[in-house]
Design a protein around this motif. Structure first.
Motif, short mmCIF file in Angstrom:
data_model
loop_
_atom_site.label_atom_id
_atom_site.label_comp_id
_atom_site.label_asym_id
_atom_site.label_seq_id
_atom_site.Cartn_x
_atom_site.Cartn_y
_atom_site.Cartn_z
N ALA A 1 0.77 -1.19 -0.13
CA ALA A 1 -0.20 0.07 0.11
C ALA A 1 1.02 1.13 -0.05
N HIS A 2 1.86 1.11 0.95
CA HIS A 2 2.67 2.33 1.00
C HIS A 2 3.56 2.60 -0.60
N GLU B 1 10.37 8.32 1.20
CA GLU B 1 9.62 8.97 0.08
C GLU B 1 10.64 9.81 -0.76
N GLU C 1 2.36 1.69 -3.67
CA GLU C 1 1.62 2.06 -4.40
C GLU C 1 1.10 3.56 -4.40
N ALA C 2 1.04 3.84 -2.93
CA ALA C 2 0.54 5.36 -2.74
C ALA C 2 1.61 6.38 -3.12
N LEU C 3 2.96 5.94 -2.80
CA LEU C 3 4.09 6.90 -3.37
C LEU C 3 3.99 6.95 -4.70
N THR D 1 1.32 6.58 -7.09
CA THR D 1 0.31 7.22 -7.56
C THR D 1 0.27 8.58 -7.09
N GLY D 2 1.06 8.83 -6.21
CA GLY D 2 1.09 10.36 -5.56
C GLY D 2 2.14 11.33 -6.45
#
Length: 236
Positions: free
Chosen positions: A15-16, A108, A18-20, A22-23
């Protein structure tokens, strides 16, 4: 569209990541797999390749290294990025030709830098080399070129499947290529470092099995540039 495969068994890490992605780059398409077997089954079933693979090394069943090796056998242009907290594996995975290593826990800023580098690399390696054969123009992606060979004014451009022959000068070709990928190893040869399997004092072996002579004149430069290339690929 650039497609990314995440192969990671930890759901929070999935999840982490994928969020990085897409963000930072929402135009990327992302698919998530919990095991190497699931990823390889998808590749076989759908007859597809992803642009970028984010691989955990420690996976249940097939390891990340074994999965990456299977991907590399089918896709010589795969961009493999290992995400791992196992530093001892760094020098065990070079046969799979990784692009980068990202340590866990994933930072990040580090992750975004690697993604930016990957995007730039994907754009650069799809650039084309142009040449003429009997007034007909040809173009070959740089990523497909194994090496150039010169005999008098005859140039042979070798890819995995084809050899093109045209007239030209190796010195002029050398000046037009990306110095990060290509290196002069002999008066008569320029090699794509992406395909180097091993280096010796008087020759090198490519992943295709081709043996290329290395002259004393270019030996030091070759070793220096190849080391820089490996460090760049591993982000060391």
């Amino acid at each position: 569209m650039i497609s990314v495969a995440i192969c990671e068994d930890s759901r929070p890490v999935q999840a982490h990541l994928e969020a990085l992605i897409t963000g930072f780059l929402p135009e990327f398409s992302v698919d998530v797999f919990s095991s190497g077997e699931d990823l390889l089954a998808c590749l076989s079933r759908e007859k597809i390749h992803f642009s970028v693979y984010l691989m955990d090394i420690s996976l249940p069943g097939l390891s990340g290294i074994e999965t990456a090796a299977a991907i590399r056998r089918e896709d010589p242009y795969a961009l493999l990025i290992y995400i791992t907290d196992y530093k001892e594996y760094v020098y065990q995975v070079f046969e799979t030709l990784p692009f980068r290593f990202i340590p866990k826990p994933v930072d990040e800023a580090v992750f975004q830098k690697v993604l930016a580098d990957a995007l730039n690399y994907l754009e650069n390696r799809t650039k084309l080399f142009h040449f003429h054969i009997e007034r007909r123009q040809y173009q070959v992606p740089l990523q497909e070129i194994l090496y150039f060979e010169s005999r008098l004014r005859q140039i042979s451009l070798h890819t995995l499947e084809t050899v093109y022959e045209f007239y030209g000068k190796l010195s002029e070709i050398s000046s037009s290529l990306d110095e990060l990928l290509f290196v002069r190893v002999h008066t008569s040869y320029i090699v794509n470092m992406e395909y180097i399997l091993s280096l010796g004092n008087t020759s090198l072996i490519l992943r295709s099995g081709a043996v290329i002579p290395v002259s004393k004149r270019y030996r030091k430069e070759l070793r220096t540039k190849h080391l820089q290339y490996l460090k760049w690929r591993a982000h060391q």
